[in-house]
Design a protein around this motif. Sequence first.
Motif, PDB file in Angstrom:
ATOM      1  N   GLU A 328       0.850  -1.193   0.000  1.00  0.00           N
ATOM      2  CA  GLU A 328       0.000   0.000   0.000  1.00  0.00           C
ATOM      3  C   GLU A 328       0.886   1.243   0.000  1.00  0.00           C
ATOM      4  OE1 GLU A 328      -3.462   2.274   2.632  1.00  0.00           O
ATOM      5  OE2 GLU A 328      -2.926   0.176   3.056  1.00  0.00           O
ATOM      6  N   HIS A 329       0.773   2.039  -1.056  1.00  0.00           N
ATOM      7  CA  HIS A 329       1.523   3.287  -1.152  1.00  0.00           C
ATOM      8  C   HIS A 329       0.691   4.405  -0.517  1.00  0.00           C
ATOM      9  CE1 HIS A 329       3.636   0.820  -4.028  1.00  0.00           C
ATOM     10  NE2 HIS A 329       4.503   1.779  -4.303  1.00  0.00           N
ATOM     11  N   VAL A 330       1.239   5.043   0.501  1.00  0.00           N
ATOM     12  CA  VAL A 330       0.530   6.112   1.200  1.00  0.00           C
ATOM     13  C   VAL A 330       1.186   7.444   0.860  1.00  0.00           C
ATOM     14  CG1 VAL A 330      -0.150   7.058   3.430  1.00  0.00           C
ATOM     15  CG2 VAL A 330      -0.120   4.570   3.078  1.00  0.00           C
ATOM     16  N   ASP A 331       0.433   8.327   0.221  1.00  0.00           N
ATOM     17  CA  ASP A 331       0.936   9.660  -0.119  1.00  0.00           C
ATOM     18  C   ASP A 331       0.675  10.578   1.073  1.00  0.00           C
ATOM     19  OD1 ASP A 331       1.948  11.810  -1.503  1.00  0.00           O
ATOM     20  OD2 ASP A 331       0.136  12.165  -2.681  1.00  0.00           O
ATOM     21  N   GLU A 332       1.665  10.708   1.941  1.00  0.00           N
ATOM     22  CA  GLU A 332       1.524  11.452   3.192  1.00  0.00           C
ATOM     23  C   GLU A 332       2.184  12.826   3.040  1.00  0.00           C
ATOM     24  OE1 GLU A 332       0.305  12.813   6.216  1.00  0.00           O
ATOM     25  OE2 GLU A 332      -0.195  10.664   6.197  1.00  0.00           O
ATOM     26  N   ARG A 333       1.335  13.852   2.785  1.00  0.00           N
ATOM     27  CA  ARG A 333       1.879  15.175   2.457  1.00  0.00           C
ATOM     28  C   ARG A 333       2.430  15.920   3.671  1.00  0.00           C
ATOM     29  NH1 ARG A 333       2.873  14.182  -2.435  1.00  0.00           N
ATOM     30  NH2 ARG A 333       3.421  16.385  -2.684  1.00  0.00           N
ATOM     31  N   THR A 334       2.140  15.471   4.889  1.00  0.00           N
ATOM     32  CA  THR A 334       2.740  16.127   6.057  1.00  0.00           C
ATOM     33  C   THR A 334       4.241  15.843   6.146  1.00  0.00           C
ATOM     34  OG1 THR A 334       2.311  14.254   7.553  1.00  0.00           O
ATOM     35  CG2 THR A 334       0.582  15.932   7.351  1.00  0.00           C
ATOM     36  N   MET A 335       4.718  14.904   5.331  1.00  0.00           N
ATOM     37  CA  MET A 335       6.132  14.552   5.355  1.00  0.00           C
ATOM     38  C   MET A 335       6.944  15.332   4.324  1.00  0.00           C
ATOM     39  SD  MET A 335       5.736  10.409   5.963  1.00  0.00           S
ATOM     40  CE  MET A 335       7.483  10.047   5.949  1.00  0.00           C
ATOM     41  N   CYS A 336       6.318  16.297   3.681  1.00  0.00           N
ATOM     42  CA  CYS A 336       7.074  17.097   2.699  1.00  0.00           C
ATOM     43  C   CYS A 336       6.589  18.546   2.690  1.00  0.00           C
ATOM     44  CB  CYS A 336       6.988  16.494   1.306  1.00  0.00           C
ATOM     45  SG  CYS A 336       5.313  16.245   0.686  1.00  0.00           S
ATOM     46  N   CYS A 337       6.435  19.128   3.872  1.00  0.00           N
ATOM     47  CA  CYS A 337       6.088  20.547   3.947  1.00  0.00           C
ATOM     48  C   CYS A 337       7.301  21.389   3.534  1.00  0.00           C
ATOM     49  CB  CYS A 337       5.689  20.923   5.372  1.00  0.00           C
ATOM     50  SG  CYS A 337       4.187  20.111   5.965  1.00  0.00           S
ATOM     51  N   GLY A 338       7.022  22.605   3.095  1.00  0.00           N
ATOM     52  CA  GLY A 338       8.099  23.519   2.791  1.00  0.00           C
ATOM     53  C   GLY A 338       8.606  24.191   4.051  1.00  0.00           C
ATOM     54  N   SER A 339       9.751  24.843   3.928  1.00  0.00           N
ATOM     55  CA  SER A 339      10.284  25.606   5.061  1.00  0.00           C
ATOM     56  C   SER A 339       9.418  26.845   5.260  1.00  0.00           C
ATOM     57  CB  SER A 339      11.741  25.976   4.794  1.00  0.00           C
ATOM     58  OG  SER A 339      11.844  26.823   3.657  1.00  0.00           O
TER      59      SER A 339
END
Length: 390
Positions: A328-339
């Motif tokens: 299962e591929h989980v696209d977790e956008r909290t793991m790539c926030c900008g500075s």
Amino acid sequence: MRGRALQPRGIVAVCALCFLVGLLLSGRIWRLPESREETGLPTTPYRGQKIEVISTETEGNQKLGEREANDIMGEVTKTHEAIRSLDKAVSALEMELAVARTGETGSTSSSAGGSAGRPGRVLQRAFVVIGINTAFSSKKRRDSVRETWMPTGAKLRQLEKEKGIVVRFVIGHSVTPGGVLDRAVDAEDTEHKDFLRLEHVEGYHELSAKTRIYFSTAAAIWDADFYVKVDDDVHVNLGMLVSTLARYRSKPRVYIGCMKSGPVLSQKGVKYHEPEFWKFGEEGNKYFRHATGQIYAISKDLAAYISINSYANEDVSLGAWLLGLEVEHVDERTMCCGSPPDCEWKAQAGNVCAASFDWSCSGLCKSVERMKDVHNTCGEGDGAVWSVIL
């Protein structure tokens, strides 16, 4: 009348009159027979009927051919599905064997911080192992991480013991083992005791091998639910990261990160050049879907599978290793926030980021100088990780 010749018009009129009288006397108007039975003639079809029969037979043959073609395609589809199911079953068995093999080798694995291979050691239970990828030249980056989001000293050991959260800098050795670079890292490890040393020669073009060896080594030391790889120029909120992973704890094979599918770069000399570009088909094709390399997590079964089973780019290699598996591929956008201001605005809105970095730099730009500012602006607070319930 006998002496007078009959005019042509009269002849025509007489003929027409005789014809009409004949119709009246016959009692019906002539028509084509509706069927051969009405005429009493043999039932052999006349020309129009023969053409119709031939046309009907042709249509029937076409429909039969279409049905046969559909049946063949259906069988082919079923065969492909059966092969795919068989591949998945084989992959699942390989994964189970990998887990079992990792458990066996765990009895001879090393303790945290040393090299694998020491006898008499059993697997240490943990919730997550977080490996911070680093290099010999990155001491200032490591110090900036220790001064911000990574616990140190007694707190690092307490976090591991009470929460099952293991955090280590991951590094191999130089081309000349025992040289000045290795001795410098040995001295640093003696001071902080926060390294995981790998049997691996350091180098950018060896990142995919380093990643595989990291997962293999970590899985041989810790029996963890998750294994995380993160770069040393990324800011992490440990509490948010652990809470995010905990949501997927019940899933056996999960791959978590910011999913992407970038272009395959065939030009030599450019960053992320792919020497094996020709394997991806036409120029301009893209890689298969995979998590961005700054930070991602995989579950225990996947780590064990990778440890026993490369493309030039490390994040792509992980995606390749997991192809064909029931993952299962989980696209977790909290793991790539900008500075900042991106992570700052999200934190103010109550959406704390698990990790922050700059896409343009593949990490925080000038991370040594900016890591503390990012931590003060976007950090979750030092007590957040201790309050996470696992």
